[in-house]
Design a protein around this motif. Structure first.
Motif, mmCIF file in Angstrom:
data_model
loop_
_atom_site.group_PDB
_atom_site.id
_atom_site.type_symbol
_atom_site.label_atom_id
_atom_site.label_comp_id
_atom_site.label_asym_id
_atom_site.label_seq_id
_atom_site.Cartn_x
_atom_site.Cartn_y
_atom_site.Cartn_z
ATOM 1 N N TYR A 96 13.576 59.480 16.507
ATOM 2 C CA TYR A 96 14.892 60.123 17.566
ATOM 3 C C TYR A 96 15.758 59.145 18.017
ATOM 4 N N GLU A 97 16.785 59.771 18.222
ATOM 5 C CA GLU A 97 18.425 59.016 18.348
ATOM 6 C C GLU A 97 18.674 58.285 19.158
ATOM 7 N N SER A 98 18.539 56.848 18.629
ATOM 8 C CA SER A 98 18.864 55.798 19.699
ATOM 9 C C SER A 98 20.265 55.107 19.768
ATOM 10 N N GLY A 99 21.294 55.425 18.728
ATOM 11 C CA GLY A 99 22.445 55.613 18.920
ATOM 12 C C GLY A 99 23.620 57.136 19.035
ATOM 13 N N HIS A 114 31.702 48.094 25.047
ATOM 14 C CA HIS A 114 31.158 47.537 26.213
ATOM 15 C C HIS A 114 29.411 47.860 25.334
ATOM 16 N N SER A 115 28.473 46.389 26.217
ATOM 17 C CA SER A 115 26.691 46.934 26.018
ATOM 18 C C SER A 115 26.138 47.636 26.763
ATOM 19 N N THR A 116 25.927 48.925 25.991
ATOM 20 C CA THR A 116 24.444 49.808 27.023
ATOM 21 C C THR A 116 23.903 49.766 25.910
ATOM 22 N N VAL A 117 22.373 49.586 26.398
ATOM 23 C CA VAL A 117 21.054 49.538 26.417
ATOM 24 C C VAL A 117 20.274 50.778 26.662
ATOM 25 N N ALA A 118 19.769 51.062 24.945
ATOM 26 C CA ALA A 118 19.259 52.455 24.909
ATOM 27 C C ALA A 118 17.566 51.976 25.322
ATOM 28 N N THR A 119 16.866 52.592 25.624
ATOM 29 C CA THR A 119 15.259 52.205 26.094
ATOM 30 C C THR A 119 14.856 53.982 25.766
ATOM 31 N N ILE A 120 14.390 53.827 24.997
ATOM 32 C CA ILE A 120 13.313 55.047 25.000
ATOM 33 C C ILE A 120 12.079 54.627 25.027
ATOM 34 N N LEU A 177 22.224 51.119 41.583
ATOM 35 C CA LEU A 177 21.523 51.595 40.411
ATOM 36 C C LEU A 177 21.541 50.978 39.304
ATOM 37 N N PHE A 178 20.376 51.305 38.460
ATOM 38 C CA PHE A 178 20.701 50.284 37.531
ATOM 39 C C PHE A 178 20.685 51.074 36.420
ATOM 40 N N PHE A 179 20.881 52.569 36.819
ATOM 41 C CA PHE A 179 20.763 52.873 34.968
ATOM 42 C C PHE A 179 21.560 53.806 35.011
ATOM 43 N N ASN A 180 22.086 54.728 33.928
ATOM 44 C CA ASN A 180 23.389 55.553 33.629
ATOM 45 C C ASN A 180 22.530 56.948 33.422
ATOM 46 N N SER A 181 21.607 56.800 32.742
ATOM 47 C CA SER A 181 21.374 58.309 32.392
ATOM 48 C C SER A 181 19.568 58.326 32.558
ATOM 49 N N GLY A 233 5.881 62.597 28.204
ATOM 50 C CA GLY A 233 7.119 62.893 27.011
ATOM 51 C C GLY A 233 7.558 61.284 26.696
ATOM 52 N N VAL A 234 9.131 61.009 25.519
ATOM 53 C CA VAL A 234 9.889 60.564 25.234
ATOM 54 C C VAL A 234 11.353 61.046 26.290
ATOM 55 N N TYR A 235 12.119 59.985 26.680
ATOM 56 C CA TYR A 235 12.450 59.856 27.469
ATOM 57 C C TYR A 235 13.678 59.023 26.998
ATOM 58 N N LYS A 236 15.537 59.213 27.012
ATOM 59 C CA LYS A 236 16.029 57.773 26.801
ATOM 60 C C LYS A 236 16.328 57.337 27.936
ATOM 61 N N VAL A 237 16.248 55.950 28.400
ATOM 62 C CA VAL A 237 18.014 55.912 29.449
ATOM 63 C C VAL A 237 18.717 55.320 29.113
ATOM 64 N N PHE A 238 19.876 55.827 29.401
ATOM 65 C CA PHE A 238 21.111 54.480 28.954
ATOM 66 C C PHE A 238 21.224 53.941 30.020
#
Ligand SMILES: Cc1cc2nc3c(=O)[nH]c(=O)nc-3n(C[C@H](O)[C@H](O)[C@H](O)COP(=O)(O)OP(=O)(O)OC[C@H]3O[C@@H](n4cnc5c(N)ncnc54)[C@H](O)[C@@H]3O)c2cc1C
Length: 493
Positions: A71-74, A330-336, A367-371, A393-398
């Motif tokens: 899965y794309e993380s960036g 900017h620090s963005t965390v991608a959590t899959i 709200l601790f997440f963007n999407s 399923g597989v979810y990506k949280v920014f």
């Protein structure tokens, strides 16, 4: 150097052969890989292009593996009018990844305030009911900007280059484009007649998912972000990073897995060269390859130079001295997460009734997440379908910070993969743009990110720098920073 060929025509023609030069590129993300490709295109097959990379080829284009799929993380989506990315994919024989439909909603911390339905006309009617004609005004604004931006492909096809991001933007959209890099998006949109409610409920969520920031970011990057929220988007089958490895291969570039630790100028007569010192875990690389090869005629830095990105490059012996550039990333965390979405959080206790593939958010305290979005793997088989929310399923949280353990333990999940990105510049509206030419023959690609950060922006900058380096090397001043290019190009035909 001019050679006279011993052909029957040699009395009439002399062929100008470009002087061989030794270029190096630091960074093998999309910007560096595309630069290597374009340098090869312009300087010819004779030169050796060295590319230094301290991490993985692809940089901010990367994948993570979950349950045997990648899965794309960036960087993940590409606009249909991103012509360099399209051309790379075509030349490399890669495939477009088909998009799998899914509905989007906007959450304000308590309720879903906007929900996409299966009916396009109903969605349009609802938008009109809630926001008047704001969305039409916005659409026209984005299209006008894109139309002007696309002039770059014509200019570059005719070989024109720009010595600064300001010159490049000015040639595309005049002072209007430069002003757009200095004033907040919200001001531009209000002036356009877009309603405050539309800005809060639609534009803000788009800025949060694409740049993790709000509507005070400059209007130019705001427009780039809004273009990335349109329908006609695509990605590369197998992963976007395949474009980087493919371009390096096509350019026949010499990839050196090493961290560049210092760059210093060397003057031999009137010639400016740059000495690169690079280290890898085998020790100092300098001795690893032939001694002259760490001396380059042209060096392109294709990585951000802001301190927070930690490129680790020191610039020694330059007058005037220059160091890391001001500003932060900017620090963005991608959590899959592979697991079950807690749909009750969004007011849907029964997951079977939750119809959305992506949830964007408004700027809301606490709200601790963007999407959060259900994501598809980089390889989509013909029978692929999105998982229903009642299935794992597989979810990506920014999110701006790593997700709290409490949040994760309240979910039922199988695995979690976290990537903390120094993702894109922290956009202030008065930061100015970075230079492209740091020193004779030393170029900086990622300054363009202060105007807008995207794969295509890095690709446009790569082509510009390859052209600029070529013209500077051959002293072709009439191909750099020329005015009134639209008119000139028409009369050139
Ligand atoms: C989470 C996220 C989502 C995004 N979404 C999108 C999207 O959907 N669409 C889009 O178009 N863009 C998106 N972007 C932005 C996009 O990914 C970037 O603009 C683009 O990939 C930047 O490429 P680059 O080559 O310029 O820089 P990078 O990819 O950062 O490449 C720089 C490279 O230089 C290397 N390097 C650094 N210092 C040294 C050194 N001293 N020596 C040797 N090597 C060094 C690094 O390891 C890195 O590989 C997203 C970015 C992130 C993080």
């Amino acid at each position: 150097v001019s050679h006279v060929h011993s052909s029957p025509f040699s009395h009439f023609f002399s062929v100008i052969a470009p002087v061989l030069c030794a270029p190096a590129v630091v960074g093998a993300g999309i910007g560096g890989s595309a630069t290597a490709h374009f340098l090869r295109q312009h300087f010819g097959s004779e030169v050796q292009v060295d590319v230094f990379e301290k991490g993985a080829v692809g940089g901010r284009l990367a994948t993570v593996t979950v349950n045997h799929n990648d899965y794309e993380s960036g960087g993940s989506i590409i606009h249909s009018l991103n012509l360099h990315m399209q051309e790379f994919v075509k030349q490399l024989g890669l495939k477009y990844r088909r998009s799998v439909a899914g509905k989007t909603a906007v959450f304000n911390g308590e309720d879903m305030i906007l929900e996409e339905t299966d009916w396009y006309l109903l969605d349009l009617f609802r938008l009109w009911w809630r926001y008047g004609i704001s969305f039409i005004r916005l659409q026209m604004w984005v299209e006008e900007i894109m139309e002007k931006f696309m002039r770059i492909y014509k200019y570059q096809a005719h070989g024109y280059a720009f010595s600064s991001v300001e010159e490049l933007l000015d040639s595309l959209g005049g002072s209007g484009f430069i002003n757009m890099t200095r004033r907040p998006l919200s001001n531009s949109l209000l002036e356009l007649g877009v309603s405050q409610r539309f800005i809060d409920e639609v534009i803000e969520p788009v800025m949060r998912v694409n740049y993790g920031q709000n509507v005070s970011i400059p209007a130019f990057v705001g427009a780039v972000s809004l273009a990335g929220a349109q329908n006609n988007l695509w990605a590369v089958e197998g992963g976007n990073k395949l474009v980087c490895s493919g371009l390096l291969k096509m350019a026949n570039a010499n990839l050196l897995q090493a961290q560049v630790s210092s760059i210093s100028p060397v003057y031999t007569g009137a010639v400016h060269r740059s000495r690169i010192l690079a280290t890898c875990n085998l020790g100092i690389l300098q001795s690893g390859y032939k001694h002259h090869k760490n001396l380059y005629d042209i060096v392109v830095l294709a990585t951000p130079l802001q301190a927070s990105v930690r490129s680790g490059i020191r610039f020694q012996g330059f007058t005037p001295a220059f160091e890391e550039l001001p500003g932060n990333y900017h620090s963005t965390v991608a959590t899959i997460v592979h697991g079950y979405l807690n749909t009750s959080f969004f007011g849907f206790p029964d997951p079977r009734l939750f119809p959305f593939a992506s949830v964007l958010t408004t700027e809301t305290l606490d709200l601790f997440f963007n999407s959060v979005a259900s994501v598809c793997p980089v390889n989509i088989s013909t029978g692929f379908r999105r998982k229903q929310p009642q299935e794992a399923g597989v979810y990506k949280v920014f999110s701006p910070q790593p997700l709290d353990k409490i949040f994760l333990t309240s979910q039922s999940y199988y695995s979690v993969q976290v990537t903390e990105w120094q993702a894109y510049p922290c956009y202030g509206s008065n930061q100015g743009l970075s230079p492209v030419e740091l020193h004779p023959n030393l170029y900086y690609l990622n300054g363009i990110e202060l105007a807008g950060s995207a794969m295509e922006m890095s690709s446009v900058a790569a082509k510009n720098i390859a052209l600029l380096a070529y013209h500077r090397w051959n002293r072709q001043t009439d191909m750099v920073d020329q005015k009134d290019l639209m008119h000139r190009i028409k009369t050139e035909l």
